[in-house]
Design a protein around this motif. Structure first.
Motif, PDB file in Angstrom:
ATOM      1  N   TRP A   1       5.556  -2.087  10.452  1.00  0.00           N
ATOM      2  CA  TRP A   1       5.796  -0.715   9.891  1.00  0.00           C
ATOM      3  C   TRP A   1       7.117  -0.810   9.504  1.00  0.00           C
ATOM      4  N   PRO A   2       7.540  -0.903   8.157  1.00  0.00           N
ATOM      5  CA  PRO A   2       8.777  -1.030   7.703  1.00  0.00           C
ATOM      6  C   PRO A   2       9.699   0.547   8.047  1.00  0.00           C
ATOM      7  N   GLY A   3      10.826   0.335   8.433  1.00  0.00           N
ATOM      8  CA  GLY A   3      11.539   1.542   8.679  1.00  0.00           C
ATOM      9  C   GLY A   3      12.600   1.095  10.035  1.00  0.00           C
ATOM     10  N   VAL A   4      13.210   1.942  10.588  1.00  0.00           N
ATOM     11  CA  VAL A   4      14.200   2.046  11.425  1.00  0.00           C
ATOM     12  C   VAL A   4      13.748   2.812  12.786  1.00  0.00           C
ATOM     13  N   ARG A   5      13.750   2.511  13.917  1.00  0.00           N
ATOM     14  CA  ARG A   5      13.105   3.204  14.919  1.00  0.00           C
ATOM     15  C   ARG A   5      13.962   2.870  16.267  1.00  0.00           C
ATOM     16  N   ARG A   6      13.933   3.853  17.120  1.00  0.00           N
ATOM     17  CA  ARG A   6      14.494   3.576  18.549  1.00  0.00           C
ATOM     18  C   ARG A   6      13.322   3.208  19.468  1.00  0.00           C
ATOM     19  N   MET A   7      13.745   2.253  20.073  1.00  0.00           N
ATOM     20  CA  MET A   7      12.644   1.506  20.978  1.00  0.00           C
ATOM     21  C   MET A   7      13.103   1.235  22.151  1.00  0.00           C
ATOM     22  N   THR A   8      12.112   1.468  23.328  1.00  0.00           N
ATOM     23  CA  THR A   8      12.469   1.173  24.568  1.00  0.00           C
ATOM     24  C   THR A   8      11.994  -0.024  24.905  1.00  0.00           C
ATOM     25  N   VAL A   9      12.676  -1.096  25.428  1.00  0.00           N
ATOM     26  CA  VAL A   9      12.386  -2.436  25.542  1.00  0.00           C
ATOM     27  C   VAL A   9      12.658  -2.929  26.940  1.00  0.00           C
ATOM     28  N   ASP A  10      11.643  -3.615  27.596  1.00  0.00           N
ATOM     29  CA  ASP A  10      11.900  -3.987  29.040  1.00  0.00           C
ATOM     30  C   ASP A  10      12.179  -5.522  28.571  1.00  0.00           C
ATOM     31  N   LEU A  11      13.335  -5.955  28.774  1.00  0.00           N
ATOM     32  CA  LEU A  11      13.845  -7.404  28.288  1.00  0.00           C
ATOM     33  C   LEU A  11      13.646  -8.302  29.716  1.00  0.00           C
ATOM     34  N   GLY A  12      13.124  -7.701  30.640  1.00  0.00           N
ATOM     35  CA  GLY A  12      12.669  -8.746  31.899  1.00  0.00           C
ATOM     36  C   GLY A  12      11.159  -8.639  32.217  1.00  0.00           C
ATOM     37  N   ALA A  13      10.440  -8.181  31.471  1.00  0.00           N
ATOM     38  CA  ALA A  13       9.034  -7.977  31.447  1.00  0.00           C
ATOM     39  C   ALA A  13       8.399  -9.506  32.056  1.00  0.00           C
TER      40      ALA A  13
ATOM     41  N   GLU B   1      26.793   3.563  19.317  1.00  0.00           N
ATOM     42  CA  GLU B   1      27.361   2.453  18.444  1.00  0.00           C
ATOM     43  C   GLU B   1      26.213   1.530  17.834  1.00  0.00           C
ATOM     44  N   GLN B   2      25.233   1.412  18.156  1.00  0.00           N
ATOM     45  CA  GLN B   2      24.007   0.843  17.757  1.00  0.00           C
ATOM     46  C   GLN B   2      23.862   1.259  16.133  1.00  0.00           C
ATOM     47  N   LEU B   3      23.933   2.982  16.292  1.00  0.00           N
ATOM     48  CA  LEU B   3      23.551   3.198  14.865  1.00  0.00           C
ATOM     49  C   LEU B   3      24.652   2.990  14.097  1.00  0.00           C
TER      50      LEU B   3
ATOM     51  N   ALA C   1      19.304   7.160   4.279  1.00  0.00           N
ATOM     52  CA  ALA C   1      20.130   7.915   5.101  1.00  0.00           C
ATOM     53  C   ALA C   1      19.471   8.866   5.839  1.00  0.00           C
ATOM     54  N   ALA C   2      18.528   9.387   5.328  1.00  0.00           N
ATOM     55  CA  ALA C   2      17.574  10.388   6.244  1.00  0.00           C
ATOM     56  C   ALA C   2      16.934   9.709   7.432  1.00  0.00           C
ATOM     57  N   GLU C   3      16.327   8.432   7.248  1.00  0.00           N
ATOM     58  CA  GLU C   3      15.920   7.675   8.305  1.00  0.00           C
ATOM     59  C   GLU C   3      16.775   7.550   9.487  1.00  0.00           C
ATOM     60  N   LEU C   4      18.072   7.087   8.822  1.00  0.00           N
ATOM     61  CA  LEU C   4      19.027   6.890   9.966  1.00  0.00           C
ATOM     62  C   LEU C   4      19.517   8.053  10.621  1.00  0.00           C
ATOM     63  N   ASP C   5      19.613   9.183   9.918  1.00  0.00           N
ATOM     64  CA  ASP C   5      20.118  10.311  10.470  1.00  0.00           C
ATOM     65  C   ASP C   5      19.114  10.976  11.486  1.00  0.00           C
ATOM     66  N   ALA C   6      17.822  10.720  11.306  1.00  0.00           N
ATOM     67  CA  ALA C   6      16.569  11.114  12.198  1.00  0.00           C
ATOM     68  C   ALA C   6      16.583  10.315  13.499  1.00  0.00           C
TER      69      ALA C   6
END
Length: 243
Positions: A137-149, A34-36, A52-57
């Motif tokens: 770094w420009p682009g789109v990436r999957r990130m793991t974020v600790d929202l309670g750190a 859904e985020q994608l 599209a290549a960035e998003l599909d990857a």
């Protein structure tokens, strides 16, 4: 944020040493597919120029975490862009902040930004830059974020003591854009308010190294508030997310 250091929350409740973490409400976050879809839509609507290549990857394999405030999200980091009418170039850090706040704020009943007086008459990119040591770094990436750190209920924390190269910045605004229910759940008890510790505030320029932005839901106003505070002021109920 408050102008003093008593740890009062945006909803007017003082901090207490006896507080314990509450359980976050369910269904605050949406899955990666859904985020994608969100990013595809925003990219088309707002002419971000992501390929599209960035998003599909992007890897959409779900993961589970023991902490309910640790989440995988798809973050965007936009490139520099030329401004209209020969007004120069907008750097990618400010462009990313401006675009993601625009999306996040539009999904809430009301929103407030500390620069709202200027923006009412002359909308402009937000006055931020990255904390030294963080690279855009420009682009789109999957990130793991600790929202309670760094969040310890009832304990007063100064951002100056906990920020560093791993501090989140655009990732928090991406979270607010993808997860509007999470933003509305911030109460400092079950879901903390958020310092965007990876940013510095560049207006006024002479105090850039002393100030940082924060994100808070103000329940009695039904408002998502993008605030600013000094890094040496201590507050209770706030987290400083990390990536």
């Amino acid at each position: 944020m408050q102008d003093d250091t008593d740890g009062a929350s945006p909803n007017g409740q003082p901090g207490s040493k006896s507080e314990t973490k509450g359980q976050p409400p369910p269904d605050l976050f949406v899955p990666l597919d859904e985020q994608l879809a969100n990013v595809w839509r925003w990219n088309d609507d707002r002419n971000w120029g992501l390929s599209a290549a960035e998003l599909d990857a992007i890897d959409l394999t779900p993961r589970r975490y023991a902490d309910p405030l640790v989440v995988d999200l798809i973050a965007v980091y936009l490139d520099d862009v030329l401004l209209a009418d020969g007004q120069g170039q907008l750097d990618g850090v400010r462009r990313t902040c401006h675009e993601l706040w625009d999306i996040a704020s539009a999904q809430q009943p009301k929103s407030w930004f500390w620069d709202w007086v200027r923006d009412r008459y002359d909308p402009r990119p937000k006055p931020v830059r990255l904390l030294p040591g963080i690279i855009h770094w420009p682009g789109v990436r999957r990130m793991t974020v600790d929202l309670g750190a760094h969040w310890v209920p009832g304990e007063h924390i100064r951002p100056s003591n906990i920020r560093g190269p791993g501090s989140a910045h655009a990732e928090i605004l991406a979270a607010a854009a993808h997860f509007p229910r999470w933003a509305r759940a911030m109460d400092g008890v079950s879901v903390p308010y958020i310092w965007l510790s990876g940013y510095q505030v560049t207006h006024p320029e002479e105090s850039t190294h002393l100030r940082l932005p924060g994100l808070a839901w103000v329940e009695y106003r039904q408002t998502l508030s993008f605030t600013v505070d000094r890094i040496d002021r201590a507050h209770s109920g706030w987290a400083s997310p990390i990536v």
